[in-house]
Design a protein around this motif. Structure first.
Motif, PDB file in Angstrom:
ATOM      1  N   PHE A 129       5.401 -10.665   4.881  1.00 23.38           N
ATOM      2  CA  PHE A 129       5.198 -10.867   3.441  1.00 23.38           C
ATOM      3  C   PHE A 129       6.482 -11.340   2.752  1.00 23.38           C
ATOM      4  N   SER A 130       7.653 -10.860   3.227  1.00 22.43           N
ATOM      5  CA  SER A 130       8.897 -11.349   2.619  1.00 22.43           C
ATOM      6  C   SER A 130       9.080 -12.830   2.979  1.00 22.43           C
ATOM      7  N   GLY A 133       6.761 -14.842   0.749  1.00 22.72           N
ATOM      8  CA  GLY A 133       7.327 -14.926  -0.600  1.00 22.72           C
ATOM      9  C   GLY A 133       8.437 -15.953  -0.669  1.00 22.72           C
ATOM     10  N   ALA A 134       9.317 -15.926   0.348  1.00 26.25           N
ATOM     11  CA  ALA A 134      10.457 -16.848   0.374  1.00 26.25           C
ATOM     12  C   ALA A 134       9.979 -18.304   0.496  1.00 26.25           C
ATOM     13  N   THR A 137       8.162 -19.651  -2.623  1.00 25.87           N
ATOM     14  CA  THR A 137       9.088 -19.995  -3.717  1.00 25.87           C
ATOM     15  C   THR A 137       9.715 -21.367  -3.473  1.00 25.87           C
ATOM     16  N   LEU A 184      -3.938  -0.165   9.280  1.00 25.04           N
ATOM     17  CA  LEU A 184      -5.036   0.683   8.794  1.00 25.04           C
ATOM     18  C   LEU A 184      -5.861   1.257   9.943  1.00 25.04           C
ATOM     19  N   HIS A 191      -1.745   9.391  14.894  1.00 21.60           N
ATOM     20  CA  HIS A 191      -1.350  10.696  14.357  1.00 21.60           C
ATOM     21  C   HIS A 191      -2.350  11.823  14.681  1.00 21.60           C
TER      22      HIS A 191
ATOM     23  N   PHE B 118      -3.320   5.868   0.270  1.00 19.62           N
ATOM     24  CA  PHE B 118      -2.698   5.339   1.497  1.00 19.62           C
ATOM     25  C   PHE B 118      -2.842   3.815   1.556  1.00 19.62           C
ATOM     26  N   ILE B 119      -4.065   3.318   1.313  1.00 20.77           N
ATOM     27  CA  ILE B 119      -4.315   1.865   1.370  1.00 20.77           C
ATOM     28  C   ILE B 119      -3.498   1.140   0.288  1.00 20.77           C
ATOM     29  N   LEU B 122       0.140   0.838   1.108  1.00 18.79           N
ATOM     30  CA  LEU B 122       0.337  -0.254   2.066  1.00 18.79           C
ATOM     31  C   LEU B 122       0.333  -1.611   1.353  1.00 18.79           C
ATOM     32  N   VAL B 123      -0.579  -1.755   0.385  1.00 22.01           N
ATOM     33  CA  VAL B 123      -0.637  -2.999  -0.400  1.00 22.01           C
ATOM     34  C   VAL B 123       0.660  -3.178  -1.206  1.00 22.01           C
ATOM     35  N   VAL B 125       3.635  -2.136  -0.316  1.00 26.66           N
ATOM     36  CA  VAL B 125       4.668  -2.590   0.632  1.00 26.66           C
ATOM     37  C   VAL B 125       4.610  -4.121   0.726  1.00 26.66           C
ATOM     38  N   ALA B 126       3.385  -4.658   0.911  1.00 27.66           N
ATOM     39  CA  ALA B 126       3.207  -6.114   1.027  1.00 27.66           C
ATOM     40  C   ALA B 126       3.632  -6.818  -0.265  1.00 27.66           C
ATOM     41  N   PHE B 129       7.553  -6.582  -0.859  1.00 31.53           N
ATOM     42  CA  PHE B 129       8.331  -7.416   0.062  1.00 31.53           C
ATOM     43  C   PHE B 129       8.145  -8.907  -0.235  1.00 31.53           C
ATOM     44  N   SER B 130       6.932  -9.308  -0.661  1.00 33.34           N
ATOM     45  CA  SER B 130       6.750 -10.724  -1.011  1.00 33.34           C
ATOM     46  C   SER B 130       7.558 -11.044  -2.268  1.00 33.34           C
ATOM     47  N   GLY B 133      11.197 -11.374  -1.217  1.00 35.42           N
ATOM     48  CA  GLY B 133      11.405 -12.673  -0.559  1.00 35.42           C
ATOM     49  C   GLY B 133      11.493 -13.797  -1.576  1.00 35.42           C
ATOM     50  N   ALA B 134      10.583 -13.765  -2.562  1.00 35.25           N
ATOM     51  CA  ALA B 134      10.555 -14.819  -3.591  1.00 35.25           C
ATOM     52  C   ALA B 134      11.829 -14.805  -4.435  1.00 35.25           C
ATOM     53  N   LEU B 180       7.327   2.257   2.240  1.00 35.99           N
ATOM     54  CA  LEU B 180       7.167   2.203   3.703  1.00 35.99           C
ATOM     55  C   LEU B 180       7.127   3.624   4.276  1.00 35.99           C
ATOM     56  N   VAL B 183       3.847   5.398   3.519  1.00 37.14           N
ATOM     57  CA  VAL B 183       2.758   5.013   4.435  1.00 37.14           C
ATOM     58  C   VAL B 183       2.893   5.770   5.747  1.00 37.14           C
ATOM     59  N   LEU B 184       4.125   5.854   6.264  1.00 33.81           N
ATOM     60  CA  LEU B 184       4.360   6.553   7.533  1.00 33.81           C
ATOM     61  C   LEU B 184       4.033   8.040   7.416  1.00 33.81           C
ATOM     62  N   ALA B 187      -0.061   8.791   6.762  1.00 32.37           N
ATOM     63  CA  ALA B 187      -1.048   8.473   7.807  1.00 32.37           C
ATOM     64  C   ALA B 187      -1.699   9.704   8.452  1.00 32.37           C
ATOM     65  N   HIS B 191      -5.973  10.563   7.878  1.00 32.15           N
ATOM     66  CA  HIS B 191      -6.951  10.307   8.935  1.00 32.15           C
ATOM     67  C   HIS B 191      -7.272  11.515   9.804  1.00 32.15           C
TER      68      HIS B 191
END
Lengths: 194, 194
Positions: A129-130, A133-134, A137, A184, A191, B118-119, B122-123, B125-126, B129-130, B133-134, B180, B183-184, B187, B191
């Motif tokens: 995702f990074s 994004g990069a 841009t 997911l 775990h 949890f979901i 995770l979203v 994180v994405a 990070f995007s 990066g941008a 991050l 999420v770890l 989990a 579940h």
């Protein structure tokens, strides 16, 4: 009483069957998604990694008044964002390949391997995702430019180059979604006994 | 035989105590991390969201031969990558606030709420990070420019503006690491009974 016991044993076996079927279905989805992620990250890295376009452009020099045609080349590694994108996709592709082999070899038995793969899948989500994004841009600046900082658009001159970069980004988005789904799906298996 | 039974019951209670202590410690870490993520995403969004610098620059016009000093302003929303970064951090901040309240209210009892959080973690994180990066790509182009596409560096003229953007990116990196870890950590709880 005996009947009840039998029914209860039968119920437990039924539960076991359902859990076994769920486990097999999860394992199958995991392998398919991992293969899809491998193929897509490889495709994204290659599509941008071979991106290059040469065009003849008119240049007016002081010594020769009529404009001269000069070949100008646009290459993916001229922009550090594109280099980062290709490296990120190459790393994610290598991880997908290794984790595919490890998953096939361990047959879901080794908890430590599964935990390691789960953590690395999550790191790949962040990395991809990074990179997206990069690259987006850099691509947007190429398509639109920015008048505030006087960065001119370049995609009107190098259309094929820019469209190929756009395709690579779209492929990488799909790959990163595959890694998201892998995180997911893997969470319950990793775990379960912790 | 009775002693064995007692020992076994004692052992089971000991296990329960350990599991209870682990669960409390996990819940505590979750709350702390969520609060840290909230504070950091808020800080990152604000630090870049108030980023602005005005400088007097020499401009030579045709009508007035000696150069004239003109105020030039650099604002965060001139670059779409920075707008995306601020929006991404604002969304992550809102999610951290809502999920913090939900976690405090549900006391870890509701599985569906935990799964949804949890979901969404995770979203985030994405998303973060995007955004990183941008913003990093835009920032790097500002610091170094790119001679291949003739984009000039601007950070030599707007140092304070660029350094503030850099600080916002660094803060957002820490926030995304907090998500991050969330999420770890989450989990196993999400579940456990699936």
């Amino acid at each position: 009483m005996e009947r009840e016991n039998r029914a209860s044993v039968g119920g437990m076996e039924g539960d076991k069957d359902v859990r076994g079927a769920n486990k097999r279905s999860l394992r199958c989805s995991d392998l398919v998604l991992r293969f899809v992620a491998l193929a897509l990250t490889l495709a994204a890295a290659v599509v941008l990694g071979v991106d290059k376009q040469t065009k003849l452009m008119e240049v007016t020099t002081v010594s020769s008044p009529p404009p001269v045609l000069v070949p100008v080349t646009s290459k993916w590694h001229y922009l550090s964002a594109f280099v980062y994108f290709v490296v990120a996709n190459a790393i994610a592709c290598s991880h997908a390949a290794v984790s595919l082999l490890l998953t096939l070899a361990s047959r879901g038995g080794k908890k430590n391997v599964a935990l390691m793969i789960f953590i690395l899948d999550l790191v790949m989500v962040a990395l991809l995702f990074s990179g997206i994004g990069a690259a987006t841009t850099a691509g947007l600046l190429g398509f639109q430019g920015n008048k505030h900082v006087q960065w001119n658009k370049v995609c009107n001159k190098f259309e094929k180059f820019c469209n190929q970069a756009l395709a690579a980004i779209a492929i990488s988005v799909l790959a990163s979604l595959a890694f998201l789904l892998l995180v997911l799906l893997a969470a319950p298996n990793v775990h379960k006994k912790h």
